[in-house]
Structure formats: structure tokens, C-alpha cells
Scaffold this motif. Structure first.
Motif, mmCIF file in Angstrom:
data_model
loop_
_atom_site.group_PDB
_atom_site.id
_atom_site.type_symbol
_atom_site.label_atom_id
_atom_site.label_comp_id
_atom_site.label_asym_id
_atom_site.label_seq_id
_atom_site.Cartn_x
_atom_site.Cartn_y
_atom_site.Cartn_z
ATOM 1 N N HIS A 63 -5.812 -2.257 4.900
ATOM 2 C CA HIS A 63 -4.845 -2.803 3.937
ATOM 3 C C HIS A 63 -3.491 -3.109 4.572
ATOM 4 C CE1 HIS A 63 -6.571 -3.051 -0.082
ATOM 5 N NE2 HIS A 63 -7.352 -2.039 0.279
ATOM 6 N N ALA A 100 -4.464 -8.831 3.896
ATOM 7 C CA ALA A 100 -3.606 -8.985 2.713
ATOM 8 C C ALA A 100 -3.470 -10.436 2.277
ATOM 9 C CB ALA A 100 -2.231 -8.382 2.985
ATOM 10 N N ARG A 128 -0.149 -3.331 2.510
ATOM 11 C CA ARG A 128 0.222 -2.102 1.814
ATOM 12 C C ARG A 128 0.687 -1.037 2.802
ATOM 13 N NH1 ARG A 128 -4.637 -2.003 -2.533
ATOM 14 N NH2 ARG A 128 -3.505 -3.036 -4.206
ATOM 15 N N CYS A 158 -1.476 2.963 -0.366
ATOM 16 C CA CYS A 158 -2.917 3.231 -0.256
ATOM 17 C C CYS A 158 -3.261 4.585 -0.864
ATOM 18 C CB CYS A 158 -3.365 3.160 1.200
ATOM 19 S SG CYS A 158 -3.365 1.480 1.860
ATOM 20 N N THR A 207 -13.439 -5.724 0.261
ATOM 21 C CA THR A 207 -12.482 -5.779 1.355
ATOM 22 C C THR A 207 -13.054 -4.917 2.461
ATOM 23 O OG1 THR A 207 -10.687 -5.905 -0.258
ATOM 24 C CG2 THR A 207 -10.072 -5.458 2.010
#
Length: 189
Positions: free
Chosen positions: A34, A40, A48, A53, A106
Motif C-alpha cells: 500500500h 496506489a 498509505r 494500514c 490488490t
């Protein structure tokens, strides 16, 4: 619906399980992908922080009842032969009444190209149809995310829409594709 009895899900190579907020490895595993700008950008948000997270992992640990619009099931994906989060797979209840479910995934780019995302998405799509009684499963993705578009095709989903400049990521307008399949279509695929 009590989802605790139905989870975790296993495939030939993966374990799809709820995140554990008390496990720093779950937070670090999510943060590892992330935080990456290349991840992203397809999610229309900035990378992030580890703290963000941690908040996502904490929220994801509470399993939804799957009775309300917006209920979300976020599962950690890890390889069966090697513990550690390599990605996540998500189902979101778009309409409880019409049994519409959004699917998303993801994956850390270091684990891309090995079929893990397809394997996880296929398992969660089957779960959506068989356990959650989904009628229509759909995915929204950035048109530049060609890997996810190919994944949708492998699942047997059809492209239903091309939304032009429908989202703003900083100063970049992004366009999206919507892919979908009905319960009888995906089972046939």
C-alpha cells in the motif's frame, strides 16, 4: 450471516483469511504494497502510511453481517507454503436488495505474474455466488490497469462500461472500466 464459519478460504496455493490486527506482520505485509505509488495510482488515492494500514487491518478484522449496503469483506492473501501477506481480496455489498457485489484485489507487485490474483479472485467470486447469494458480481478498475482487465477476462467477466474521466487522483483524471458477470455466466466460464 455469520461469515466466521465460512472462512478462511483455501485454494491450491493460497490461504484467504481475515486480517489479524494484533499481528504486526499483517500490518507490515499490507503496508509493504500500500505504500507503493504504482499500487496506489490504480486505487485513486495516495500511498498509505503504516498507521493507515493498521487502521484498515483493524476495520477488516470485524467481519460484516452481509445484510447492509456497504458491508465489506477484506481478506488477507498469503501463500500456503510461505506465511506472510502478499495482497488482499475484497468483496463489497453494493446492493443487499439487488444482490450486487463488487470484487477487488490488490497484490504486492513482487508477487505479480504468477496467477495468485486470478486464483484468489476466482475463489472469492465462487464464495460470493455460492455463500453470499450474489446475483451480479462486478469490478471497477482504472483503464490503465491492464493486468486487472486481463484478470477480469480470465474470470469470465464482460466489460459493461467505460467511464471517461470519472475520478480524480490529485491532478490526474482517471477513467474506469466496469466488468461484470451474473451468477449463471460466471459458473459457465
Amino acid at each position: 450471516m455469520d461469515l466466521t464459519r465460512a472462512l478462511p478460504l483455501t485454494t491450491d496455493r493460497l490461504l484467504l483469511r481475515p486480517f489479524v490486527p494484533e499481528d504486526p506482520e499483517d500490518i507490515d505485509g499490507m503496508y509493504a504494497y500500500h505504500r507503493l505509488p504504482e499500487v496506489a495510482r490504480h486505487l485513486y488515492r495516495p500511498p498509505r502510511t503504516r498507521e493507515q494500514c493498521a487502521a484498515v487491518v483493524t476495520d477488516a478484522a470485524t467481519l460484516p453481517t452481509w445484510e447492509n449496503d456497504g458491508d465489506a469483506l477484506i481478506l488477507a492473501a498469503e501463500r500456503a507454503v510461505a506465511p506472510g501477506v502478499i495482497g488482499e481480496i475484497v468483496l463489497r455489498c453494493a446492493s443487499a436488495h439487488a444482490r450486487q457485489t463488487e470484487i477487488g484485489w490488490t497484490l504486492h507487485p513482487a508477487h505479480g505474474g504468477r496467477g495468485y490474483a486470478t486464483e484468489a479472485a476466482a475463489a472469492l467470486a465462487a464464495f460470493a455466488f455460492d455463500t453470499l447469494r450474489t446475483h451480479r458480481l462486478f469490478a471497477r478498475l482504472d483503464v490503465e490497469n491492464t493486468a486487472s482487465a486481463r484478470l477480469c477476462g480470465r474470470l469470465g467477466m464482460r466489460r459493461e462500461a467505460h467511464l471517461v474521466e470519472n475520478d480524480l487522483d490529485g491532478d490526474r483524471w482517471g477513467s474506469e472500466y466496469v466488468y461484470a458477470a451474473l451468477t449463471h455466466e460466471l459458473r459457465r466460464a
